[in-house]
Design a protein around this motif. Structure first.
Motif, PDB file in Angstrom:
ATOM      1  N   LYS A   1     -34.637  36.674 -32.955  1.00 20.34           N
ATOM      2  CA  LYS A   1     -34.494  35.577 -33.933  1.00 20.34           C
ATOM      3  C   LYS A   1     -33.042  35.406 -34.365  1.00 20.34           C
ATOM      4  O   LYS A   1     -32.533  34.295 -34.460  1.00 20.34           O
ATOM      5  CB  LYS A   1     -35.349  35.860 -35.173  1.00 20.34           C
ATOM      6  N   ARG A   2     -32.371  36.513 -34.634  1.00 22.52           N
ATOM      7  CA  ARG A   2     -30.991  36.428 -35.126  1.00 22.52           C
ATOM      8  C   ARG A   2     -30.013  35.969 -34.051  1.00 22.52           C
ATOM      9  O   ARG A   2     -28.967  35.420 -34.357  1.00 22.52           O
ATOM     10  CB  ARG A   2     -30.552  37.770 -35.712  1.00 22.52           C
TER      11      ARG A   2
ATOM     12  N   ALA B   1     -30.815  33.749 -31.742  1.00 22.98           N
ATOM     13  CA  ALA B   1     -31.275  32.456 -31.233  1.00 22.98           C
ATOM     14  C   ALA B   1     -30.136  31.440 -31.128  1.00 22.98           C
ATOM     15  O   ALA B   1     -30.111  30.631 -30.202  1.00 22.98           O
ATOM     16  CB  ALA B   1     -32.397  31.915 -32.113  1.00 22.98           C
ATOM     17  N   SER B   2     -29.187  31.497 -32.052  1.00 23.55           N
ATOM     18  CA  SER B   2     -28.100  30.507 -32.031  1.00 23.55           C
ATOM     19  C   SER B   2     -26.847  31.021 -31.303  1.00 23.55           C
ATOM     20  O   SER B   2     -25.841  30.321 -31.259  1.00 23.55           O
ATOM     21  CB  SER B   2     -27.731  30.125 -33.467  1.00 23.55           C
ATOM     22  N   VAL B   3     -26.919  32.209 -30.728  1.00 18.89           N
ATOM     23  CA  VAL B   3     -25.769  32.792 -30.036  1.00 18.89           C
ATOM     24  C   VAL B   3     -25.897  32.522 -28.534  1.00 18.89           C
ATOM     25  O   VAL B   3     -26.954  32.765 -27.937  1.00 18.89           O
ATOM     26  CB  VAL B   3     -25.682  34.319 -30.300  1.00 18.89           C
ATOM     27  N   GLN B   4     -24.824  32.052 -27.959  1.00 20.63           N
ATOM     28  CA  GLN B   4     -24.796  31.788 -26.525  1.00 20.63           C
ATOM     29  C   GLN B   4     -24.681  33.119 -25.778  1.00 20.63           C
ATOM     30  O   GLN B   4     -23.757  33.892 -26.022  1.00 20.63           O
ATOM     31  CB  GLN B   4     -23.595  30.886 -26.193  1.00 20.63           C
TER      32      GLN B   4
ATOM     33  N   ALA C   1     -24.055  37.929 -35.679  1.00 18.19           N
ATOM     34  CA  ALA C   1     -25.369  37.307 -35.852  1.00 18.19           C
ATOM     35  C   ALA C   1     -26.396  38.324 -36.358  1.00 18.19           C
ATOM     36  O   ALA C   1     -27.264  37.986 -37.153  1.00 18.19           O
ATOM     37  CB  ALA C   1     -25.833  36.702 -34.531  1.00 18.19           C
TER      38      ALA C   1
END
Length: 169
Positions: free
Chosen positions: A28-29, A31-34, A53
């Protein structure tokens, strides 16, 4: 054999194992990291990308803003956070970094009792040893009383700042 650059890439499972977080929490943490790459069809991350993150501020803050706010965490994360805090406090207590409130209060009470006793006898000692006049002794007593009042007021202010202190009284 894997190259050094590949060895510095972490899968979600490895990050979970290394950080002690649940895999779902890590997923979940991140999720926004490439991802930096994929290995066997799964995303892998560098620590530089993953750590902000994983450990940044919760609840919409910027990574690195400070410690996570338990009130902003998911219930399962909050439960693990409080459990880890209890373990940390137990450890600090065992190694002597954390002193129980009662011990601190008892130590301060003994110290201030000695200070108060010394202030009680100071005027008599100064009068006897220095041969002061009645007016000078009265002035020393006035100064001692002022010191005692200031100390009492400061201790009262400290207790008013600490609501748990008032409960023990």
């Amino acid at each position: 054999m894997a190259s050094i650059s590949e060895a510095s890439l972490y899968s979600i499972s490895r990050l979970a194992r290394e950080t002690g977080l649940a895999r779902d929490t890590v997923r979940k943490r991140l999720a926004s990291v490439q991802p930096s790459a994929t290995r066997k069809g799964h995303p892998v991350y560098t620590l530089g990308d993953a750590c902000p993150a994983l450990f940044g501020a919760q609840g919409g803050g910027e990574p690195g803003d400070g410690p996570a706010d338990p009130d902003q965490m998911d219930p399962s994360d909050r439960d693990r956070w409080y459990a880890s805090e209890i373990r940390r406090l137990d450890y600090e207590s065992k190694v002597g970094q954390l002193i129980p409130h009662e011990d601190v209060a008892r130590t301060f009470a003994a110290a201030f009792k000695r200070v108060s006793s010394a202030l009680d006898t100071l005027t008599d000692v100064v009068e006897r040893e220095a041969g002061l006049s009645g007016h000078q002794v009265a002035e020393v007593q006035r100064v001692v009383d002022g010191i005692r009042s200031d100390l009492y007021a400061q201790l009262g202010d400290e207790e008013a700042d600490d609501p748990e202190e008032a409960v023990g009284e």
